[in-house]
Scaffold this motif. Structure first.
Motif, PDB file in Angstrom:
ATOM      1  N   UNK A  94       0.892  -1.133   0.004  1.00  0.00           N
ATOM      2  CA  UNK A  94      -0.268  -0.022  -0.005  1.00  0.00           C
ATOM      3  C   UNK A  94       0.859   1.145  -0.022  1.00  0.00           C
ATOM      4  N   UNK A  95       0.289   2.448  -0.388  1.00  0.00           N
ATOM      5  CA  UNK A  95       1.130   3.600  -0.438  1.00  0.00           C
ATOM      6  C   UNK A  95       0.010   4.842  -0.172  1.00  0.00           C
ATOM      7  N   UNK A  96       0.661   5.763   0.354  1.00  0.00           N
ATOM      8  CA  UNK A  96       0.182   7.014   0.741  1.00  0.00           C
ATOM      9  C   UNK A  96       0.500   8.050  -0.539  1.00  0.00           C
ATOM     10  N   UNK A  97      -0.189   8.778  -1.301  1.00  0.00           N
ATOM     11  CA  UNK A  97       0.121   9.600  -2.259  1.00  0.00           C
ATOM     12  C   UNK A  97      -0.071  11.257  -1.658  1.00  0.00           C
ATOM     13  N   UNK A  98       1.025  11.728  -1.534  1.00  0.00           N
ATOM     14  CA  UNK A  98       0.968  13.253  -0.970  1.00  0.00           C
ATOM     15  C   UNK A  98       1.059  14.093  -1.942  1.00  0.00           C
ATOM     16  N   UNK A  99       0.305  15.252  -1.914  1.00  0.00           N
ATOM     17  CA  UNK A  99       0.249  16.356  -2.715  1.00  0.00           C
ATOM     18  C   UNK A  99       0.944  17.557  -2.365  1.00  0.00           C
ATOM     19  N   UNK A 100       1.758  18.146  -3.300  1.00  0.00           N
ATOM     20  CA  UNK A 100       2.595  19.273  -2.997  1.00  0.00           C
ATOM     21  C   UNK A 100       1.872  20.603  -3.271  1.00  0.00           C
ATOM     22  N   UNK A 101       0.650  20.637  -3.630  1.00  0.00           N
ATOM     23  CA  UNK A 101       0.127  21.946  -3.571  1.00  0.00           C
ATOM     24  C   UNK A 101      -1.407  21.868  -3.581  1.00  0.00           C
ATOM     25  N   UNK A 141      -3.778  10.665   8.757  1.00  0.00           N
ATOM     26  CA  UNK A 141      -3.983   9.623   7.919  1.00  0.00           C
ATOM     27  C   UNK A 141      -2.812   8.671   7.638  1.00  0.00           C
ATOM     28  N   UNK A 142      -1.496   8.975   7.575  1.00  0.00           N
ATOM     29  CA  UNK A 142      -0.490   8.257   7.341  1.00  0.00           C
ATOM     30  C   UNK A 142      -0.245   7.369   8.532  1.00  0.00           C
ATOM     31  N   UNK A 143      -0.395   8.136   9.873  1.00  0.00           N
ATOM     32  CA  UNK A 143      -0.273   7.349  10.968  1.00  0.00           C
ATOM     33  C   UNK A 143      -1.042   6.202  11.393  1.00  0.00           C
ATOM     34  N   UNK A 203      -3.881   2.050  -2.582  1.00  0.00           N
ATOM     35  CA  UNK A 203      -3.145   3.496  -2.517  1.00  0.00           C
ATOM     36  C   UNK A 203      -4.299   4.525  -1.793  1.00  0.00           C
ATOM     37  N   UNK A 204      -3.620   5.527  -1.108  1.00  0.00           N
ATOM     38  CA  UNK A 204      -4.522   6.281  -0.417  1.00  0.00           C
ATOM     39  C   UNK A 204      -4.202   7.825  -0.478  1.00  0.00           C
ATOM     40  N   UNK A 205      -5.097   8.780  -0.298  1.00  0.00           N
ATOM     41  CA  UNK A 205      -4.742  10.065  -0.407  1.00  0.00           C
ATOM     42  C   UNK A 205      -5.773  10.895   0.457  1.00  0.00           C
ATOM     43  N   UNK A 206      -5.528  12.184   0.425  1.00  0.00           N
ATOM     44  CA  UNK A 206      -6.499  13.210   1.094  1.00  0.00           C
ATOM     45  C   UNK A 206      -7.448  13.497  -0.204  1.00  0.00           C
ATOM     46  N   UNK A 221     -13.640  15.391   7.653  1.00  0.00           N
ATOM     47  CA  UNK A 221     -12.497  15.038   6.710  1.00  0.00           C
ATOM     48  C   UNK A 221     -12.789  13.862   6.187  1.00  0.00           C
ATOM     49  N   UNK A 222     -11.966  13.469   4.917  1.00  0.00           N
ATOM     50  CA  UNK A 222     -12.178  12.413   4.170  1.00  0.00           C
ATOM     51  C   UNK A 222     -10.815  11.892   3.752  1.00  0.00           C
ATOM     52  N   UNK A 223     -10.586  10.426   3.669  1.00  0.00           N
ATOM     53  CA  UNK A 223      -9.640   9.833   2.890  1.00  0.00           C
ATOM     54  C   UNK A 223     -10.270   9.250   1.703  1.00  0.00           C
ATOM     55  N   UNK A 224      -9.257   9.055   0.560  1.00  0.00           N
ATOM     56  CA  UNK A 224      -9.514   8.643  -0.665  1.00  0.00           C
ATOM     57  C   UNK A 224      -8.785   7.159  -0.533  1.00  0.00           C
ATOM     58  N   UNK A 225      -9.438   5.973  -0.945  1.00  0.00           N
ATOM     59  CA  UNK A 225      -8.949   4.645  -1.174  1.00  0.00           C
ATOM     60  C   UNK A 225      -9.205   4.313  -2.671  1.00  0.00           C
ATOM     61  N   UNK A 226      -8.081   3.954  -3.284  1.00  0.00           N
ATOM     62  CA  UNK A 226      -8.065   3.410  -4.505  1.00  0.00           C
ATOM     63  C   UNK A 226      -7.333   2.263  -4.966  1.00  0.00           C
ATOM     64  N   UNK A 227      -7.544   1.414  -6.191  1.00  0.00           N
ATOM     65  CA  UNK A 227      -7.030   0.037  -6.362  1.00  0.00           C
ATOM     66  C   UNK A 227      -7.084  -0.024  -7.954  1.00  0.00           C
TER      67      UNK A 227
END
Length: 464
Positions: free
Chosen positions: A266-273, A296-298, A392-395, A439-445
């Motif tokens: 699994x991976x967390x994908x961070x945004x830079x903007x 979320x990462x914790x 994978x996961x993201x905000x 708040x919310x998290x996104x899960x994708x596969x």
């Protein structure tokens, strides 16, 4: 906060169980939904059209069917709303545009399948014009407001669909998502918003302004409801050659629920903007956005142990600068198909839609093919980059919904990348901002793993 959301509203499946046990009836459920519309829709503007007489008549029929013996369709008597970009016979389909305020169309395949499974289509929900905006503003009714705090935006473009669920005016909703339009309003309203794999749900109707990007899908109270509705809507249709995926079966979902987390990559994908807009919000703070990513990462490390950290800007090449939005010509073509005289009414378009249509009118075939081809390559690059990961996961949104009166619509380019890739993605609640808004998290596969993505959403929400 001043809200109109009812506490302890049943999920879709809980309501079905109440019908089965005779604690409730479809007629009573529809009457409650209509009563809530009368009480609150003048404030939140969730609906553009409601067919009260048909909804009540179908509810009476469904109530009798629940009292009788024998097999019953999966959605029998459940009141479900449909975004007004989806064509439904018996009610106007405006696509959120005053130009099409009197437009009538036969049932889309989505409406056909809802009816076949016994659902009651209670109404058509509010949307931005031609689904072009991450807020709900048009020239048909007032701005879409958030039932959790009516001073705030409901998000878009499926904002009315989400608001109908959050306000208890429907048991579930069907929206569309070509750049986050299901996931954003679901995140803003504490709901589950699922964008299935591309064409898991076929698109067969007259208007088709996003033929390579739009994913119809459910907005519900939990992941199991999203599975139930996706299962009913999914499966290939010969009229949509892109809809090649087989119908879903419950064993896929149950098997994915039983699967453990050991060995998953699994991976967390961070945004830079942050999302961009013309205006600034005083409530947005770098510390709050960082806190969401950190929390979320914790949480994910606690669940999975190992967690790779990736960055969107290193997974996908940036878009090239184009004179015209790549998909403007698709919107123009869809409008002209319905009305060859469409541009005679261009004065009726909103301030955000008109420039897109005027530009699309001048977009050459070469410009369109080059720009959309590059976008397609970006989607393929993302699908390839994520192929090594199970999930994978993201905000979803790095800030709460903004106050309606001062709202300047945001852009969420990272959410749109998953449409280009065609991957299944779901937004699920994950705590709250300091303001109390969700708040919310996104899960994708991987493409086609709709069951796995929704099962993961169900498992993780149990852990919260």
């Amino acid at each position: 906060m001043s809200g109109v959301h009812p506490p302890d509203e049943p999920t879709l499946l809980q309501l079905r169980e109440r019908f089965r046990s005779r604690e409730d009836t479809p007629l009573a459920a529809v009457e409650r939904a209509l009563d809530r519309m009368d009480a609150h829709d003048g404030t939140i503007h969730a609906f553009l059209a409601v067919d009260r007489d048909r909804a009540l008549a179908e509810a009476e029929t469904a109530t009798k069917a629940w009292r009788a013996a024998g097999p019953r369709p999966a959605l029998l008597g459940l009141p479900i709303s449909v975004k007004d970009t989806i064509e439904v016979a018996g009610m106007p389909t405006t696509y959120g545009s005053a130009v099409f305020r009197h437009n009538r169309r036969p049932d889309s395949v989505i409406a056909e399948r809802l009816r076949r499974h016994g659902a009651i289509i209670i109404g058509k929900t509010n949307t931005s014009e031609f689904a072009l905006c991450t807020d709900v503003r048009n020239r048909l009714t007032g701005p879409g407001r958030n039932p959790l705090d009516t001073a705030r935006s409901c998000g878009g473009s499926s904002g009315g669909a989400a608001a109908s669920v959050a306000a208890g005016m429907s048991a579930a909703a069907v929206g569309t998502d070509s750049a986050g339009s299901i996931r954003i309003p679901a995140a803003y309203q504490g709901l589950v918003g699922f964008k299935p794999s591309f064409r898991r749900v076929p698109w067969v109707q007259d208007w088709n302004a996003a033929p390579t990007r739009s994913h119809p899908g459910p907005i519900t109270r939990d992941a199991r409801d999203a599975w139930e509705l996706t299962k009913a809507l999914g499966g290939a249709d010969w009229r949509d050659p892109a809809s090649a995926l087989a119908p879903l079966a419950d064993e896929e979902f149950e098997s994915a629920l039983r699967r453990g987390t050991d060995g998953l990559r699994v991976a967390f994908i961070a945004d830079t903007s942050a999302p961009t807009s013309a205006g600034a919000s005083a409530e947005v703070s770098a510390s709050e956005e960082a806190a969401l990513a950190r929390d979320l990462t914790d949480f994910l490390r606690d669940v999975f142990g190992a967690l790779d950290r990736l960055r969107w800007d290193r997974l996908v090449p940036p878009p090239t600068t184009a004179r015209v939005w790549p998909y403007a010509a698709e919107h123009v073509a869809a409008a002209l198909r319905l009305s060859p005289d469409f541009f005679d009414a261009v004065e009726e378009l909103t301030d955000y839609a008109r420039p897109i249509y005027e530009a699309g009118r001048t977009q050459s075939a070469a410009e369109y093919l080059r720009a959309t081809g590059e976008e397609r390559e970006r989607g393929l690059a993302l699908r390839h980059a994520l192929a090594a990961y199970d999930y994978a996961f993201s905000v979803v949104a790095p800030e709460p919904p903004r106050v309606t009166e001062t709202y300047s619509p945001l852009q969420f380019p990272r959410l749109a990348l998953l449409n280009l890739a065609g991957l299944p993605a779901v937004s699920v609640p994950f705590g709250a901002y300091r303001s109390g808004m969700p708040r919310a998290m996104q899960i994708f596969g991987r493409f086609g793993d709709d069951a796995g993505v929704l099962a993961m959403a169900e498992k993780l929400t149990r852990s919260l």
